[in-house]
Design an enzyme around this catalytic site. Structure first.
Site, mmCIF file in Angstrom:
data_model
loop_
_atom_site.group_PDB
_atom_site.id
_atom_site.type_symbol
_atom_site.label_atom_id
_atom_site.label_comp_id
_atom_site.label_asym_id
_atom_site.label_seq_id
_atom_site.Cartn_x
_atom_site.Cartn_y
_atom_site.Cartn_z
ATOM 1 N N ASP A 104 0.884 -1.094 0.000
ATOM 2 C CA ASP A 104 0.177 -0.128 -0.013
ATOM 3 C C ASP A 104 0.791 1.263 -0.118
ATOM 4 O O ASP A 104 2.206 1.144 -0.226
ATOM 5 C CB ASP A 104 -0.973 0.031 1.069
ATOM 6 C CG ASP A 104 -0.561 0.337 2.682
ATOM 7 O OD1 ASP A 104 0.771 0.197 2.636
ATOM 8 O OD2 ASP A 104 -1.238 0.353 3.434
ATOM 9 N N CYS A 164 3.230 -3.341 3.967
ATOM 10 C CA CYS A 164 2.394 -1.734 4.253
ATOM 11 C C CYS A 164 3.190 -1.172 5.411
ATOM 12 O O CYS A 164 4.283 -1.232 5.582
ATOM 13 C CB CYS A 164 0.721 -2.395 4.542
ATOM 14 S SG CYS A 164 0.701 -3.212 6.168
ATOM 15 N N THR A 201 2.663 -1.439 8.706
ATOM 16 C CA THR A 201 2.882 -2.326 9.808
ATOM 17 C C THR A 201 3.337 -3.624 9.241
ATOM 18 O O THR A 201 3.860 -4.299 10.211
ATOM 19 C CB THR A 201 1.897 -2.281 10.982
ATOM 20 O OG1 THR A 201 0.791 -2.808 10.234
ATOM 21 C CG2 THR A 201 1.634 -0.942 11.753
ATOM 22 N N ILE A 225 0.890 -5.762 9.371
ATOM 23 C CA ILE A 225 -0.228 -6.344 10.165
ATOM 24 C C ILE A 225 -1.324 -6.549 9.175
ATOM 25 O O ILE A 225 -1.713 -7.885 9.257
ATOM 26 C CB ILE A 225 -0.324 -5.712 11.461
ATOM 27 C CG1 ILE A 225 0.797 -5.716 12.333
ATOM 28 C CG2 ILE A 225 -1.490 -6.474 12.085
ATOM 29 C CD1 ILE A 225 0.607 -5.043 13.521
ATOM 30 N N HIS A 254 9.964 -24.181 8.680
ATOM 31 C CA HIS A 254 9.031 -24.663 9.803
ATOM 32 C C HIS A 254 7.437 -24.642 9.168
ATOM 33 O O HIS A 254 6.916 -25.657 9.343
ATOM 34 C CB HIS A 254 9.020 -24.185 11.242
ATOM 35 C CG HIS A 254 10.284 -24.388 11.917
ATOM 36 N ND1 HIS A 254 10.236 -24.551 13.391
ATOM 37 C CD2 HIS A 254 11.568 -24.604 11.385
ATOM 38 C CE1 HIS A 254 11.400 -24.962 13.843
ATOM 39 N NE2 HIS A 254 12.337 -25.124 12.746
ATOM 40 N N ARG A 293 7.202 -34.019 10.585
ATOM 41 C CA ARG A 293 6.689 -33.164 11.658
ATOM 42 C C ARG A 293 6.011 -31.684 11.269
ATOM 43 O O ARG A 293 4.856 -31.149 11.680
ATOM 44 C CB ARG A 293 7.364 -33.273 12.936
ATOM 45 C CG ARG A 293 8.554 -32.191 12.854
ATOM 46 C CD ARG A 293 9.295 -32.247 14.275
ATOM 47 N NE ARG A 293 10.549 -31.081 14.283
ATOM 48 C CZ ARG A 293 11.546 -31.011 13.741
ATOM 49 N NH1 ARG A 293 11.736 -32.128 12.823
ATOM 50 N NH2 ARG A 293 12.316 -30.252 13.865
ATOM 51 N N HIS A 294 6.730 -31.156 10.279
ATOM 52 C CA HIS A 294 6.309 -29.611 9.936
ATOM 53 C C HIS A 294 5.278 -29.703 9.059
ATOM 54 O O HIS A 294 4.303 -29.101 8.820
ATOM 55 C CB HIS A 294 7.559 -28.903 9.300
ATOM 56 C CG HIS A 294 8.502 -28.692 10.437
ATOM 57 N ND1 HIS A 294 7.967 -27.927 11.769
ATOM 58 C CD2 HIS A 294 9.843 -28.582 10.520
ATOM 59 C CE1 HIS A 294 9.172 -27.628 12.617
ATOM 60 N NE2 HIS A 294 10.171 -28.212 11.699
HETATM 61 C C1 RB5 Z 1 -1.974 2.649 6.426
HETATM 62 O O1 RB5 Z 1 -1.942 4.042 7.131
HETATM 63 C C2 RB5 Z 1 -1.674 1.480 7.567
HETATM 64 O O2 RB5 Z 1 -2.810 1.324 7.964
HETATM 65 C C3 RB5 Z 1 -1.362 0.488 6.703
HETATM 66 O O3 RB5 Z 1 -0.163 0.622 6.051
HETATM 67 C C4 RB5 Z 1 -0.829 -1.068 7.589
HETATM 68 O O4 RB5 Z 1 0.046 -0.574 8.519
HETATM 69 C C5 RB5 Z 1 -2.230 -1.595 7.994
HETATM 70 O O5 RB5 Z 1 -2.109 -2.638 8.798
#
Ligand code: RB5
Length: 142
Positions: free
Chosen positions: A8, A65, A67, A69, A98, A133-134
């Site tokens: 992104d 992105c 983070t 996450i 793994h 195992r993996h």
């Molecule tokens: C964008 O501001 C941010 O939310 C995105 O890049 C990301 O970190 C989402 O998980």
């Protein structure tokens, strides 16, 4: 090896550095977008990369992105995808050995380009262990 990569706006600048790095190493890299630092929605690019991986049009994927996450959450909703959020080299090695992770997720607001390149190198250079195992453990969720 074919690698597909997406980001992104938060990961855009780091993605460009990683593409340069991977191409310099001789990998074939396809970039699914985004194409600028204009605000956009990361799940669009997570889906673009997961589609390519599930269709076996690339060997490994990378999603960046802010983070890492959101990208990892979105990618892991897709059957057959094992996306690993890694901000250290140990995890990048372990998740290939793994978990047979097929997508690496990173946050450009978490790691700098130097560490990100080391993480990417470790991820793409480490094969799955193929240990029974993996394979068994992965079969619980994938
Ligand atoms: C964008 O501001 C941010 O939310 C995105 O890049 C990301 O970190 C989402 O998980």
């Amino acid at each position: 090896m074919k690698i597909c990569i997406g980001s992104d706006h938060g990961g855009y600048a780091l993605k460009l550095e990683l593409i340069e790095h991977l191409k310099a190493r001789g990998f074939e890299v396809s970039d699914v977008g985004c194409d600028s630092e204009a605000s956009c929605d990361y799940p669009i690019y997570a889906k673009a990369v997961t589609d390519i991986i599930t269709e076996k049009k690339a060997d490994l994927g990378i999603l960046v992105c802010g983070t890492g996450i959101g990208m990892s959450m979105a990618a892991n909703k897709v059957e057959g995808i094992r996306a690993a959020l890694c901000h250290d080299v140990f995890s990048a090695k372990a998740t290939r050995e793994h978990n047979n992770a097929n997508i690496l997720c990173m946050g450009a607001r978490v790691v700098g380009a130097g560490l990100a390149e080391m993480i990417v190198d470790t991820f793409v250079d480490t094969p799955f262990s193929n240990d029974e195992r993996h394979i068994r453990r992965i079969s619980y969720y994938s």
